[in-house]
Scaffold this motif. Structure first.
Motif, PDB file in Angstrom:
ATOM      1  N   LYS A 192       0.855  -1.183   0.000  1.00  0.00           N
ATOM      2  CA  LYS A 192       0.000   0.000   0.000  1.00  0.00           C
ATOM      3  C   LYS A 192       0.891   1.233   0.000  1.00  0.00           C
ATOM      4  O   LYS A 192       1.976   1.241   0.566  1.00  0.00           O
ATOM      5  CB  LYS A 192      -0.906   0.000   1.235  1.00  0.00           C
ATOM      6  CG  LYS A 192      -1.952   1.115   1.247  1.00  0.00           C
ATOM      7  CD  LYS A 192      -2.829   0.997   2.484  1.00  0.00           C
ATOM      8  CE  LYS A 192      -3.868   2.111   2.520  1.00  0.00           C
ATOM      9  NZ  LYS A 192      -4.706   2.037   3.751  1.00  0.00           N
ATOM     10  N   ILE A 193       0.416   2.321  -0.639  1.00  0.00           N
ATOM     11  CA  ILE A 193       1.165   3.570  -0.708  1.00  0.00           C
ATOM     12  C   ILE A 193       0.300   4.684  -0.145  1.00  0.00           C
ATOM     13  O   ILE A 193      -0.906   4.775  -0.436  1.00  0.00           O
ATOM     14  CB  ILE A 193       1.574   3.899  -2.160  1.00  0.00           C
ATOM     15  CG1 ILE A 193       2.447   2.785  -2.734  1.00  0.00           C
ATOM     16  CG2 ILE A 193       2.334   5.231  -2.217  1.00  0.00           C
ATOM     17  CD1 ILE A 193       2.845   3.003  -4.165  1.00  0.00           C
ATOM     18  N   ALA A 194       0.917   5.550   0.660  1.00  0.00           N
ATOM     19  CA  ALA A 194       0.207   6.699   1.228  1.00  0.00           C
ATOM     20  C   ALA A 194      -0.089   7.720   0.129  1.00  0.00           C
ATOM     21  O   ALA A 194       0.428   7.654  -0.989  1.00  0.00           O
ATOM     22  CB  ALA A 194       1.037   7.332   2.344  1.00  0.00           C
ATOM     23  N   ASP A 195      -0.952   8.660   0.473  1.00  0.00           N
ATOM     24  CA  ASP A 195      -1.347   9.699  -0.488  1.00  0.00           C
ATOM     25  C   ASP A 195      -0.199  10.722  -0.619  1.00  0.00           C
ATOM     26  O   ASP A 195      -0.293  11.857  -0.152  1.00  0.00           O
ATOM     27  CB  ASP A 195      -2.632  10.366  -0.019  1.00  0.00           C
ATOM     28  CG  ASP A 195      -3.165  11.359  -1.061  1.00  0.00           C
ATOM     29  OD1 ASP A 195      -2.693  11.293  -2.216  1.00  0.00           O
ATOM     30  OD2 ASP A 195      -4.009  12.203  -0.707  1.00  0.00           O
ATOM     31  N   VAL A 196       0.864  10.280  -1.271  1.00  0.00           N
ATOM     32  CA  VAL A 196       2.061  11.094  -1.438  1.00  0.00           C
ATOM     33  C   VAL A 196       2.467  11.043  -2.903  1.00  0.00           C
ATOM     34  O   VAL A 196       2.569   9.958  -3.488  1.00  0.00           O
ATOM     35  CB  VAL A 196       3.215  10.592  -0.549  1.00  0.00           C
ATOM     36  CG1 VAL A 196       4.484  11.373  -0.845  1.00  0.00           C
ATOM     37  CG2 VAL A 196       2.846  10.723   0.918  1.00  0.00           C
ATOM     38  N   THR A 197       2.707  12.217  -3.474  1.00  0.00           N
ATOM     39  CA  THR A 197       3.134  12.290  -4.869  1.00  0.00           C
ATOM     40  C   THR A 197       4.370  13.185  -4.966  1.00  0.00           C
ATOM     41  O   THR A 197       4.811  13.783  -3.980  1.00  0.00           O
ATOM     42  CB  THR A 197       2.018  12.858  -5.758  1.00  0.00           C
ATOM     43  OG1 THR A 197       1.691  14.171  -5.306  1.00  0.00           O
ATOM     44  CG2 THR A 197       0.783  11.973  -5.709  1.00  0.00           C
ATOM     45  N   ILE A 198       4.896  13.277  -6.171  1.00  0.00           N
ATOM     46  CA  ILE A 198       6.042  14.168  -6.386  1.00  0.00           C
ATOM     47  C   ILE A 198       5.612  15.610  -6.087  1.00  0.00           C
ATOM     48  O   ILE A 198       4.594  16.086  -6.571  1.00  0.00           O
ATOM     49  CB  ILE A 198       6.549  14.054  -7.831  1.00  0.00           C
ATOM     50  CG1 ILE A 198       7.111  12.655  -8.088  1.00  0.00           C
ATOM     51  CG2 ILE A 198       7.613  15.106  -8.116  1.00  0.00           C
ATOM     52  CD1 ILE A 198       7.559  12.425  -9.508  1.00  0.00           C
ATOM     53  N   GLY A 199       6.421  16.307  -5.291  1.00  0.00           N
ATOM     54  CA  GLY A 199       6.105  17.667  -4.888  1.00  0.00           C
ATOM     55  C   GLY A 199       5.433  17.756  -3.543  1.00  0.00           C
ATOM     56  O   GLY A 199       5.319  18.853  -2.986  1.00  0.00           O
ATOM     57  N   SER A 200       4.983  16.629  -2.988  1.00  0.00           N
ATOM     58  CA  SER A 200       4.347  16.657  -1.669  1.00  0.00           C
ATOM     59  C   SER A 200       5.387  16.930  -0.593  1.00  0.00           C
ATOM     60  O   SER A 200       6.516  16.435  -0.653  1.00  0.00           O
ATOM     61  CB  SER A 200       3.653  15.317  -1.393  1.00  0.00           C
ATOM     62  OG  SER A 200       2.638  15.066  -2.341  1.00  0.00           O
ATOM     63  N   ARG A 201       4.983  17.706   0.381  1.00  0.00           N
ATOM     64  CA  ARG A 201       5.872  17.976   1.519  1.00  0.00           C
ATOM     65  C   ARG A 201       5.561  16.959   2.613  1.00  0.00           C
ATOM     66  O   ARG A 201       4.404  16.791   3.012  1.00  0.00           O
ATOM     67  CB  ARG A 201       5.673  19.393   2.027  1.00  0.00           C
ATOM     68  CG  ARG A 201       6.595  19.772   3.173  1.00  0.00           C
ATOM     69  CD  ARG A 201       6.468  21.250   3.492  1.00  0.00           C
ATOM     70  NE  ARG A 201       7.012  22.058   2.418  1.00  0.00           N
ATOM     71  CZ  ARG A 201       8.305  22.343   2.276  1.00  0.00           C
ATOM     72  NH1 ARG A 201       9.191  21.858   3.148  1.00  0.00           N
ATOM     73  NH2 ARG A 201       8.721  23.092   1.288  1.00  0.00           N
ATOM     74  N   VAL A 202       6.600  16.296   3.104  1.00  0.00           N
ATOM     75  CA  VAL A 202       6.437  15.256   4.116  1.00  0.00           C
ATOM     76  C   VAL A 202       7.280  15.615   5.335  1.00  0.00           C
ATOM     77  O   VAL A 202       8.228  16.397   5.257  1.00  0.00           O
ATOM     78  CB  VAL A 202       6.858  13.873   3.576  1.00  0.00           C
ATOM     79  CG1 VAL A 202       5.938  13.439   2.433  1.00  0.00           C
ATOM     80  CG2 VAL A 202       8.304  13.882   3.111  1.00  0.00           C
ATOM     81  N   ALA A 203       6.908  15.035   6.469  1.00  0.00           N
ATOM     82  CA  ALA A 203       7.621  15.252   7.720  1.00  0.00           C
ATOM     83  C   ALA A 203       8.361  13.980   8.106  1.00  0.00           C
ATOM     84  O   ALA A 203       8.002  12.868   7.694  1.00  0.00           O
ATOM     85  CB  ALA A 203       6.643  15.661   8.819  1.00  0.00           C
ATOM     86  N   ARG A 204       9.377  14.142   8.898  1.00  0.00           N
ATOM     87  CA  ARG A 204      10.148  12.996   9.367  1.00  0.00           C
ATOM     88  C   ARG A 204       9.244  12.051  10.161  1.00  0.00           C
ATOM     89  O   ARG A 204       8.515  12.475  11.063  1.00  0.00           O
ATOM     90  CB  ARG A 204      11.292  13.477  10.247  1.00  0.00           C
ATOM     91  CG  ARG A 204      12.166  12.367  10.812  1.00  0.00           C
ATOM     92  CD  ARG A 204      13.206  12.950  11.757  1.00  0.00           C
ATOM     93  NE  ARG A 204      13.990  11.905  12.376  1.00  0.00           N
ATOM     94  CZ  ARG A 204      15.100  11.391  11.863  1.00  0.00           C
ATOM     95  NH1 ARG A 204      15.562  11.856  10.705  1.00  0.00           N
ATOM     96  NH2 ARG A 204      15.766  10.451  12.497  1.00  0.00           N
ATOM     97  N   GLY A 205       9.281  10.760   9.798  1.00  0.00           N
ATOM     98  CA  GLY A 205       8.454   9.760  10.464  1.00  0.00           C
ATOM     99  C   GLY A 205       7.084   9.568   9.844  1.00  0.00           C
ATOM    100  O   GLY A 205       6.329   8.676  10.266  1.00  0.00           O
ATOM    101  N   GLN A 206       6.725  10.348   8.856  1.00  0.00           N
ATOM    102  CA  GLN A 206       5.425  10.205   8.208  1.00  0.00           C
ATOM    103  C   GLN A 206       5.419   8.956   7.332  1.00  0.00           C
ATOM    104  O   GLN A 206       6.320   8.740   6.526  1.00  0.00           O
ATOM    105  CB  GLN A 206       5.130  11.445   7.359  1.00  0.00           C
ATOM    106  CG  GLN A 206       3.816  11.377   6.593  1.00  0.00           C
ATOM    107  CD  GLN A 206       3.572  12.634   5.777  1.00  0.00           C
ATOM    108  OE1 GLN A 206       4.108  13.697   6.089  1.00  0.00           O
ATOM    109  NE2 GLN A 206       2.744  12.514   4.748  1.00  0.00           N
ATOM    110  N   PRO A 207       4.388   8.073   7.466  1.00  0.00           N
ATOM    111  CA  PRO A 207       4.348   6.832   6.659  1.00  0.00           C
ATOM    112  C   PRO A 207       4.239   7.136   5.164  1.00  0.00           C
ATOM    113  O   PRO A 207       3.463   7.995   4.744  1.00  0.00           O
ATOM    114  CB  PRO A 207       3.098   6.109   7.164  1.00  0.00           C
ATOM    115  CG  PRO A 207       2.828   6.693   8.512  1.00  0.00           C
ATOM    116  CD  PRO A 207       3.286   8.117   8.439  1.00  0.00           C
ATOM    117  N   LEU A 208       5.035   6.426   4.373  1.00  0.00           N
ATOM    118  CA  LEU A 208       4.994   6.570   2.925  1.00  0.00           C
ATOM    119  C   LEU A 208       4.368   5.360   2.248  1.00  0.00           C
ATOM    120  O   LEU A 208       3.684   5.501   1.232  1.00  0.00           O
ATOM    121  CB  LEU A 208       6.416   6.787   2.382  1.00  0.00           C
ATOM    122  CG  LEU A 208       7.163   8.034   2.872  1.00  0.00           C
ATOM    123  CD1 LEU A 208       8.559   8.068   2.279  1.00  0.00           C
ATOM    124  CD2 LEU A 208       6.400   9.300   2.511  1.00  0.00           C
TER     125      LEU A 208
END
Length: 467
Positions: A192-208
């Motif tokens: 499974k993949i989280a709702d993350v795409t190129i250009g998304s800003r993520v935080a340390r520890g956030q599930p990908l």
């Protein structure tokens, strides 16, 4: 009487024109002085104006004092203007009592001299050159009228802080130390993949993503069994090897801690972001099989970026690490970003003859984007004040640099100088001029032409004296 009448006319012309004597630095006053009528004009050697006691081009129609309290020198009509058709020898005879005439030079500046008074083809009198005026030190003497007409101005050499800026183009690049790659160290499947795409800003520890790996599951089961064993569960040293195996497989610390608390082996593992940043690359697809080394995500921290500046090779000697840099992005009008030179790369581009310089920039709002074009201004000046003069004061022939120093009484002395950095309209003087000496900053090329003429005339004169 004719002289007095014409002198009065000359004073009237000076007052009416507003230039000439009155125009020099605004030092003439009392322009409402009454003109002398022809019937009551000066019959003797009365002064018609007053001049600065040091011979500088400062004048007044009334008695005046200099800033240091000295009286201006009175100039009589006989010493200023002469309109009478007197013989050429008369002035020379009057002056011979004090100084001796060495020779006469052509009034049109031609390289022609005469040991006796004469006229040129146009009927103009040759100009007498007195001993002392034809010095061998290279100095040039000009009359107050010529100084006024040519607009000669002087400024003292002074200590100034010279700011020299190097301007060069550049681009924004990511800090290579702030880029993280997410890849598997064992054969895995993406569940499974989280709702993350190129250009998304993520935080340390956030599930990908969630992944399943047989090798990770086997290592996890071994570690949990060691922790749950009645024999080895209470001894931390027995589970150290199993835990290290999970760490070698790059399992996130949060997953390992969760297993230690629950004592259960998860079927899938949540893979999280290793740092705060922006997703630059996403290759993970739900259900795909990932081989060891496959890059699934690439995350970059953009809070600190690099400005890669291409500086011309000729400016390389002025660069050093730590110099302040101001960056202006072409796409962000009105904004400036401050930084300092971090690295000067030890290589010159063969095609562009430029050297690459790297500066670190704070980018908290992520306004600076990778590959953005910027204009850089590097301050290469020193905070210490140095002796400097205006750039216009320097006569540069390429192999020699010189200035003219005002010595007073209309005399100017050429000086060879050694120059330093330039900036802000000034240039550093490393040798040749002392602090406070007045240096000609305007119309110095005319003084140079007069100096060359004098040298040529002296050469002709010396040649004529040889037997």
């Amino acid at each position: 009487m004719k002289r007095a009448v014409l002198a009065g006319v000359a004073v009237a012309a000076v007052i009416a024109a507003g230039a000439g004597l009155i125009g020099v630095r605004g030092h003439l006053h009392s322009t409402e002085t009454s003109l002398v009528a022809p019937a009551s004009a000066q019959t003797g050697d009365e002064p018609i104006y007053y001049q600065d006691p040091d011979g500088r081009p400062l004048y007044s129609l009334t008695p005046k004092k200099s800033p240091d309290g000295r009286d201006y020198r009175a100039v009589p009509a006989s010493a200023d203007l002469s309109f009478e058709d007197e013989p050429a020898a008369a002035p020379a005879a009057a002056a011979s009592a004090d100084r001796k005439i060495k020779y006469y030079r052509n009034p049109m500046g031609l390289a022609d001299t005469s040991p006796a008074p004469k006229k040129d083809s146009m009927g103009m009198d040759y100009i007498p050159v007195y001993e002392g005026e034809d010095r061998d030190d290279g100095s040039v003497k000009l009359s107050p009228g010529k100084i006024q007409r040519t607009g000669v101005k002087s400024e003292p050499a002074a200590m100034r802080i010279i700011r020299t800026a190097i301007r060069a183009p550049g681009t924004i690049q990511l800090d290579q130390r702030r880029i993280s790659v997410i890849s598997m160290r064992s054969e895995s499947w993406v569940q499974k993949i989280a709702d993350v795409t190129i250009g998304s800003r993520v935080a340390r520890g956030q599930p990908l993503m969630e992944i399943y790996s047989p090798l990770i599951s086997s290592a996890a089961a071994e570690y949990v069994a060691t922790l749950n064993s009645k024999t080895t569960g209470g001894t931390a040293v027995y589970g150290r090897g199993s835990r290290q195996r999970l760490m070698n497989l790059d399992v996130p610390d949060a997953v390992i801690v969760a297993m230690e608390r629950s004592g259960a082996v998860p079927i899938t593992i949540d893979w999280s972001a290793p740092r705060d940043g922006i997703v630059l690359e996403r290759n993970a697809i739900e259900g795909m099989r990932a081989q060891p080394g496959d890059v699934l995500f690439r995350v970059a921290d953009t809070s600190l970026v690099w400005a890669m500046i291409d500086v011309a090779e000729r400016d390389l000697g002025a660069l050093k690490a730590g110099q302040p840099v101001t960056i202006r992005a072409r796409g962000l009008a009105g904004r400036e970003f401050a930084g300092k030179i971090d690295v000067i790369y030890p290589q010159v581009n063969r095609e562009t003859r430029t050297v690459r310089v790297r500066a670190e920039l704070e980018n908290p709002d992520a306004a600076l984007l990778p590959d953005m074009y910027v204009d850089a201004e590097i301050d290469t000046g020193t905070p210490q004040a140095v002796l400097s003069v205006a750039e216009s004061a320097v006569l540069d022939t390429g192999s020699r640099q010189a200035v003219f120093v005002e010595k007073g009484q209309g005399r100017f002395e050429p000086r060879d100088v050694k120059l330093g950095p330039r900036g802000g309209g000034y240039v550093e003087i490393r040798a040749g001029v002392a602090e406070g000496e007045p240096v000609v900053v305007s119309a110095n090329f005319l003084i140079d032409a007069e100096s060359n003429l004098k040298a040529a005339l002296k050469g002709f004169s010396d040649a004529g004296e040889k037997p």
